[in-house]
Motif scaffolding. Structure first.
Motif, short mmCIF file in Angstrom:
data_model
loop_
_atom_site.label_atom_id
_atom_site.label_comp_id
_atom_site.label_asym_id
_atom_site.label_seq_id
_atom_site.Cartn_x
_atom_site.Cartn_y
_atom_site.Cartn_z
N GLY A 1 10.60 78.69 -0.30
CA GLY A 1 10.93 78.28 1.05
C GLY A 1 11.51 79.44 1.84
N PHE A 2 11.62 79.23 3.15
CA PHE A 2 12.18 80.24 4.05
C PHE A 2 13.61 79.82 4.37
CE2 PHE A 2 12.82 81.74 8.52
CZ PHE A 2 12.76 83.11 8.26
N ILE A 3 14.58 80.50 3.79
CA ILE A 3 15.99 80.15 3.96
C ILE A 3 16.42 80.46 5.39
CG2 ILE A 3 18.35 80.63 3.20
CD1 ILE A 3 17.18 81.34 0.44
N THR A 4 17.11 79.50 6.03
CA THR A 4 17.57 79.69 7.40
C THR A 4 19.10 79.73 7.51
OG1 THR A 4 17.49 77.30 7.84
CG2 THR A 4 15.51 78.60 8.37
N GLU A 5 19.79 79.10 6.55
CA GLU A 5 21.26 79.04 6.63
C GLU A 5 21.84 78.82 5.24
OE1 GLU A 5 23.28 76.82 10.00
OE2 GLU A 5 23.97 75.61 8.30
N VAL A 6 22.99 79.43 4.99
CA VAL A 6 23.65 79.27 3.69
C VAL A 6 25.13 78.96 3.89
CG1 VAL A 6 22.06 80.72 2.37
CG2 VAL A 6 24.00 81.78 3.55
N THR A 7 25.67 78.14 3.00
CA THR A 7 27.10 77.85 2.96
C THR A 7 27.60 78.21 1.57
OG1 THR A 7 26.91 76.03 4.55
CG2 THR A 7 28.85 76.03 3.12
N PHE A 8 28.67 78.99 1.51
CA PHE A 8 29.12 79.50 0.22
C PHE A 8 30.64 79.62 0.20
CE2 PHE A 8 27.96 82.82 3.14
CZ PHE A 8 28.99 83.76 3.07
#
Length: 400
Positions: A168-175
């Motif tokens: 997939g094409f990652i658009t946002e991450v939370t870490f």
């Protein structure tokens, strides 16, 4: 053609069109890992660098949300301003890959890029709480969240981390993030051969002193760290971090125990930070683009056995991180992939990833450890579910 969408809707539109036309897309962030993985035959490129900016960051919660194309330097600067960090020490691949550009936060998670602290703090994927991405049908998917509660979503988060842009094409991450240690110190044990170093590191890790870095630098590479300032002989290095008083007490205990293995010296904070950055970024093998470079993950007790066996049959140079469980191995000529992977299997298993090689070698050598039949079947089913038309980075990973 290269597409650089500036919002998630545009990214989904590009993917839907590509799926409808059967157009294959290669996924990129800052382009700092170009050339990594199996050769990809794609028609167009989809880059995340237009999706930039920190969406939400509450230092008190120690959680950050950022768009995938946000430069890693921007994220690290925001964290440093609040005395925080990413505990897994993401490595900078530019030195060994010979690339330029700016690493992005999405690319870092897509590669699961992790450094020396990984063996105690976990990998990049272990800090990832939530993710938004566009699947191969052009649908926007949200998985996980700001806390680790949704088991199903968490599994999907884990799948995307390390998928190298094939799912997939990652658009946002939370870490999640952690406080920066107030103090750091490193001891150097000099003159140990690989086997003795493995034993010393195992003893150190068994002690209640919370070692956060354990590496062995043989004579062939030792001079390429700290501009040759390390003491004479091979260097086995152990790092302690935390509150100043705690580091001081633990350091005394560690030095007392390690002194039975060899001469002990100590590095202060500045030298420690620099040394572990150089270990993280594989400094000895930077800018040698014509020589194959392997990243081998194996049981810490067998890493030195693997290197010793290979040295009888091939020209190699190597050093060890993660208590010996991560072996960075540069080949003088042939990549020796079949022999390397055969020895890894004989020593109980592990993974060998070809990080760098000439185009000729890359075309003939699988970059990733071949999967078992059962795992390969599962990987294929996941790929078909998330990318039914097979448009994302086809061929980059085994079976992808």
């Amino acid at each position: 053609m290269t597409f650089v969408p500036h919002n998630e809707a545009d990214a989904a539109y590009v993917v839907r069109n590509a799926a409808a036309r059967g157009t294959r897309l290669t996924i990129c962030g800052g382009g700092t890992r170009s050339g990594f993985g199996n050769p990809v035959e794609a028609d167009e490129q989809l880059c995340s660098r237009g999706l930039s900016g920190i969406v939400d960051y509450e230092p008190a919660e120690m959680v950050m949300t950022a768009r995938a194309g946000t430069p890693l330097a921007e994220v690290e600067a925001a964290l440093a301003a609040n005395g925080q960090m990413m505990a897994f020490e993401p490595m900078d691949h530019r030195p060994i890959m010979g690339t330029s550009g700016e690493p992005t936060i999405g690319g870092m998670f897509a590669a699961n890029a992790s450094g020396p602290r990984r063996f105690v703090a976990g990998a990049a994927r272990d800090s990832l709480l939530g993710i938004r991405f566009v699947n191969g049908s052009g649908e926007v998917i949200r998985a996980g969240g700001r806390v680790m509660k949704n088991v199903t979503g968490l599994d999907l988060v884990k799948l995307l981390a390390g998928s190298q842009g094939t799912l997939g094409f990652i658009t946002e991450v939370t870490f999640r993030v952690l406080p920066v240690p107030q103090a750091v110190a490193t001891i150097v044990i000099s003159g140990l051969d690989d086997a003795a170093a493995a034993q010393a590191m195992a003893v150190a890790m068994a002690m209640p002193v919370e070692v956060s870095g354990a590496a062995h630098l043989p004579q062939s590479v030792k001079g390429r760290f700290l501009n040759g300032a390390l003491p004479e002989g091979e260097a086995t290095v152990l790092r302690l971090e935390g509150l100043p008083a705690s580091v001081s007490v633990r350091l005394e205990k560690l030095e007392a125990e390690m002194s039975r293995f060899g001469p002990i010296s100590q590095l202060g904070g500045d030298e420690s930070h620099r040394l572990w950055r150089e270990i993280r970024d594989v400094a000895p093998y930077a800018n040698v683009s014509h020589k194959p470079l392997w990243r081998v993950s194996i049981a810490p007790s067998t890493g030195h056995q693997l290197v010793a066996a290979l040295r009888l049959e091939a020209g190699i140079d190597a050093f060890y991180d993660w208590q010996g469980g991560l072996v960075w191995m540069q080949m003088e000529a042939d990549p020796e992939a079949e022999r390397l992977r055969r020895y890894i299997k004989a020593l109980g298993g592990g993974h060998a990833t070809l990080m760098r090689a000439s185009d000729r070698v890359r075309a003939a050598t699988p970059a990733f450890q071949p999967e078992s039949e059962a795992v390969a079947g599962l990987s294929l089913r996941i790929k078909e579910k998330l990318d039914p038309a097979g448009i994302f980075s086809p061929g980059k990973m085994a079976g992808a």
